[in-house]
Design an enzyme around this catalytic site. Structure first.
Site, mmCIF file in Angstrom:
data_model
loop_
_atom_site.group_PDB
_atom_site.id
_atom_site.type_symbol
_atom_site.label_atom_id
_atom_site.label_comp_id
_atom_site.label_asym_id
_atom_site.label_seq_id
_atom_site.Cartn_x
_atom_site.Cartn_y
_atom_site.Cartn_z
ATOM 1 N N ASP A 200 4.960 59.436 110.132
ATOM 2 C CA ASP A 200 5.870 58.447 110.495
ATOM 3 C C ASP A 200 7.233 58.594 109.965
ATOM 4 O O ASP A 200 8.465 57.645 110.160
ATOM 5 C CB ASP A 200 5.526 57.511 109.340
ATOM 6 C CG ASP A 200 6.324 55.963 109.742
ATOM 7 O OD1 ASP A 200 5.830 55.104 110.557
ATOM 8 O OD2 ASP A 200 6.662 54.981 108.737
ATOM 9 N N SER A 224 7.607 50.763 112.562
ATOM 10 C CA SER A 224 6.437 51.383 113.180
ATOM 11 C C SER A 224 5.781 50.219 113.439
ATOM 12 O O SER A 224 5.267 49.074 112.492
ATOM 13 C CB SER A 224 6.110 51.928 112.256
ATOM 14 O OG SER A 224 6.681 53.123 111.360
ATOM 15 N N GLN A 274 3.335 56.820 118.660
ATOM 16 C CA GLN A 274 4.416 55.446 117.685
ATOM 17 C C GLN A 274 4.547 54.669 118.564
ATOM 18 O O GLN A 274 5.486 55.304 119.212
ATOM 19 C CB GLN A 274 4.131 56.318 116.835
ATOM 20 C CG GLN A 274 4.799 54.775 115.713
ATOM 21 C CD GLN A 274 5.329 55.019 114.276
ATOM 22 O OE1 GLN A 274 6.897 55.129 114.432
ATOM 23 N NE2 GLN A 274 4.942 55.668 112.795
#
Length: 281
Positions: A200, A224, A274
């Site tokens: 991330d 996110s 993502q």
């Protein structure tokens, strides 16, 4: 060198009843729990409920709310299925009655089968790239010390990092080399969790790079939203690992990032996708 909470501590959860675990977040300047910590601890919690011969091969999760770094987090696992080769689990990360992150993962007892992989592209040597500390020298924004000293990984960008400026031609592609500051134990399961943790950090950076924006720019807002990853091979996260990244599309304020993670010798460890919210000034 990182001065943050040791990575091994981040990847450790304390049992708190049947299929429930507790962990204390890393404290970071934003005051919100780092997304990679949520992904990694979700994977760790679910892995605690399967046999030692099972390894995670896929995870799909949603970031639902920001977490408070000063409050402990409870991880509640549900066992969905246990078969001969595959097991399925879900987990919710909770602070009080608030669900922060929810994920489902599948675990496999590995067996023989077909094999192939895309080769590693031609990449710069990570030792020739500037460290985060070098890239940020002379800057003074809120996250300078965190980016330079308090992350658990040595992070090096090609092209140059977009911490405070997006220099060069706009591009949807970048490579990020990472290596844990700590020497980690030999346990492959721990390295799979560490791999989940790093993913991330930079997944939305190709979106920023394409639009000439930097993390520290006034008005830049990112979050996110959902995260999917597949583990292919085992490898060490205290050696150099390359995230070969790109963003094929951004639309309606949402950006998509993809990454393939390779060891220095070219083994494809994992694939990640993502989607996140990206608002630019």
């Amino acid at each position: 060198m990182s001065t943050s909470k040791p990575l091994l501590e981040v990847l450790t959860l304390t049992p708190d009843g049947d299929d429930t675990f507790v962990g204390h977040p890393q404290v970071i300047p934003s005051g919100r729990i780092y997304g990679g910590e949520l992904v990694a601890r979700a994977q760790v919690a679910m892995a605690h409920t399967v046999g030692d011969d099972s390894r995670v091969h896929s995870l799909h999760g949603y970031f639902l709310r920001a977490g408070d770094v000063h409050q402990p987090t409870r991880w509640v696992v549900q066992r969905l299925r246990d078969g001969r080769s595959f097991s399925a689990r879900t987990v919710s990360a909770m602070q009080g009655d608030r669900v922060l992150f929810h994920a489902m993962a599948s675990f496999q007892v590995p067996g023989p089968g077909v094999e192939h992989q895309d080769p590693i592209p031609d990449l710069p040597d990570p030792e020739t790239l500037p460290t985060s500390e070098e890239a940020l020298r002379g800057t003074d924004v809120r996250d300078t010390h965190y980016w330079s000293h308090d992350r658990s990984f040595d992070i090096r960008h090609s092209p140059t990092a977009v911490y405070t400026a997006a220099d060069g031609e706009p591009s949807t592609r970048q490579t990020v080399w990472l290596r844990a500051w700590e020497t980690l134990p030999d346990d492959p399961a721990l390295h799979r969790s560490a791999l989940a943790y790093v993913c991330d950090y930079t997944m939305l950076e190709p979106v920023l790079r394409r639009h000439g924006a930097a993390w520290a720019d006034d008005g830049v807002v990112t979050a996110s939203l959902d995260h999917a990853m597949w583990w292919h091979h085992d490898g060490r996260m205290d050696g150099w690992v390359a995230l070969v990244q790109e963003s094929p599309i951004a639309t309606r304020g949402l950006g998509l990032g993809t990454a393939r993670l390779y060891t220095h010798d070219g083994t494809l460890l994992a694939s990640v996708v993502q989607e996140g919210l990206v608002h630019l000034p």
